[in-house]
Write a protein that holds these residues in place. Structure first.
Motif, short mmCIF file in Angstrom:
data_model
loop_
_atom_site.label_atom_id
_atom_site.label_comp_id
_atom_site.label_asym_id
_atom_site.label_seq_id
_atom_site.Cartn_x
_atom_site.Cartn_y
_atom_site.Cartn_z
N LEU A 136 2.02 -5.24 5.04
CA LEU A 136 1.85 -5.53 6.35
C LEU A 136 1.11 -6.93 6.28
CD1 LEU A 136 1.97 -4.48 9.24
CD2 LEU A 136 -0.66 -3.67 8.77
N GLU A 137 1.94 -7.87 6.80
CA GLU A 137 1.24 -9.39 7.07
C GLU A 137 1.05 -9.79 8.22
OE1 GLU A 137 5.04 -10.99 5.14
OE2 GLU A 137 3.70 -11.23 3.07
N GLU A 138 -0.30 -10.32 8.29
CA GLU A 138 -0.51 -10.66 9.71
C GLU A 138 -0.20 -12.03 9.96
OE1 GLU A 138 -4.78 -10.72 12.25
OE2 GLU A 138 -4.81 -10.16 10.35
N LYS A 139 0.60 -12.40 11.02
CA LYS A 139 1.17 -13.44 11.55
C LYS A 139 0.84 -13.90 12.88
CE LYS A 139 4.02 -13.90 7.77
NZ LYS A 139 3.92 -14.88 7.02
N GLY A 140 -0.17 -14.84 13.03
CA GLY A 140 -0.92 -14.90 14.24
C GLY A 140 -1.36 -13.64 15.03
N GLU A 153 -1.12 1.42 10.71
CA GLU A 153 -2.41 1.40 11.41
C GLU A 153 -3.77 1.61 10.28
OE1 GLU A 153 -1.43 2.79 15.82
OE2 GLU A 153 -1.79 4.27 14.30
N GLN A 154 -3.49 2.35 9.39
CA GLN A 154 -4.39 2.57 8.36
C GLN A 154 -4.67 1.04 7.67
OE1 GLN A 154 -5.13 6.15 6.25
NE2 GLN A 154 -4.20 7.51 7.72
N VAL A 155 -3.57 0.77 7.11
CA VAL A 155 -3.66 -0.63 6.39
C VAL A 155 -4.20 -1.59 7.25
CG1 VAL A 155 -2.32 -2.32 5.42
CG2 VAL A 155 -1.58 0.02 5.09
N ALA A 156 -4.03 -1.82 8.45
CA ALA A 156 -4.57 -3.03 9.36
C ALA A 156 -6.18 -2.39 10.01
CB ALA A 156 -3.66 -2.98 10.83
N GLY A 157 -6.55 -1.03 9.83
CA GLY A 157 -7.71 -0.75 10.28
C GLY A 157 -7.73 -0.83 11.77
N VAL A 195 0.94 -1.04 -0.06
CA VAL A 195 -0.01 0.07 -0.12
C VAL A 195 0.87 1.25 -0.03
CG1 VAL A 195 -1.91 1.09 1.10
CG2 VAL A 195 -1.87 -1.13 1.29
N ARG A 196 0.50 2.05 -1.01
CA ARG A 196 1.50 3.21 -1.07
C ARG A 196 0.72 4.57 -0.65
NH1 ARG A 196 2.71 5.22 -6.79
NH2 ARG A 196 1.08 6.86 -6.26
N PHE A 197 1.48 5.46 0.18
CA PHE A 197 0.93 6.67 0.79
C PHE A 197 1.56 7.53 0.12
CE2 PHE A 197 -0.52 3.25 3.81
CZ PHE A 197 -1.56 3.71 4.18
N ASP A 198 1.01 8.44 -0.53
CA ASP A 198 1.59 9.79 -1.07
C ASP A 198 1.44 10.87 0.01
OD1 ASP A 198 2.30 8.51 -3.77
OD2 ASP A 198 0.15 8.98 -4.39
N ILE A 199 2.57 11.25 0.69
CA ILE A 199 2.60 12.04 1.69
C ILE A 199 3.02 13.30 1.59
CG2 ILE A 199 3.55 12.28 4.02
CD1 ILE A 199 1.80 9.89 4.25
#
Length: 129
Positions: free
Chosen positions: A94-98, A59-63, A22-26
């Motif tokens: 971001l990869e969820e691992k457990g 945090e935005q990616v994970a929600g 996910v790319r955020f233009d800042i």
């Protein structure tokens, strides 16, 4: 919890790429009070603020609110300044691992990388507003 969004930076655009990144233009805000002390007349983006910016994008990616448990790698390869680099790209994988999240992130522009970061995050259960 201190959030840097809107004072230190503004998200102009978010793009989810086919590879899961996910790319955020800042846009960095040169008028942010942090630059009054870091450094007057020659603003330099503090590394800790850049790490916080990456976390807030994650945090935005994970929600959800996240806690940075383990900073495994953080390479600062270019001095980031809001004058020389007013627009940057934060790229998040971001990869969820457990119960944890594995984070790979960069700050840069096009092919240039200014910061390369690998970390482990978990849900922040202590967040207070």
């Amino acid at each position: 919890m201190i959030m840097l969004i809107k004072d230190y930076y503004t998200i102009e655009n978010v793009l989810k790429q086919d590879d899961g990144i996910v790319r955020f233009d800042i846009s960095l805000n040169a008028d942010c009070p942090v630059y009054e002390g870091h450094f007057p007349g020659e603003p330099v983006s503090p590394g800790v603020c850049n790490i916080q910016m990456v976390k807030e994008c994650a945090e935005q990616v994970a929600g959800k609110s996240l806690f940075l448990n383990n900073l495994q790698q953080c390479r600062l390869t270019t001095l980031v300044t809001p004058l020389a680099h007013p627009q940057v790209e934060v790229k998040i994988l971001l990869e969820e691992k457990g119960e944890a999240y594995k984070l790979k992130a960069t700050i840069g522009k096009n092919e240039d990388v200014y910061l390369d970061l690998k970390a482990e995050l978990t849900e922040d259960t202590y967040k207070t507003n």
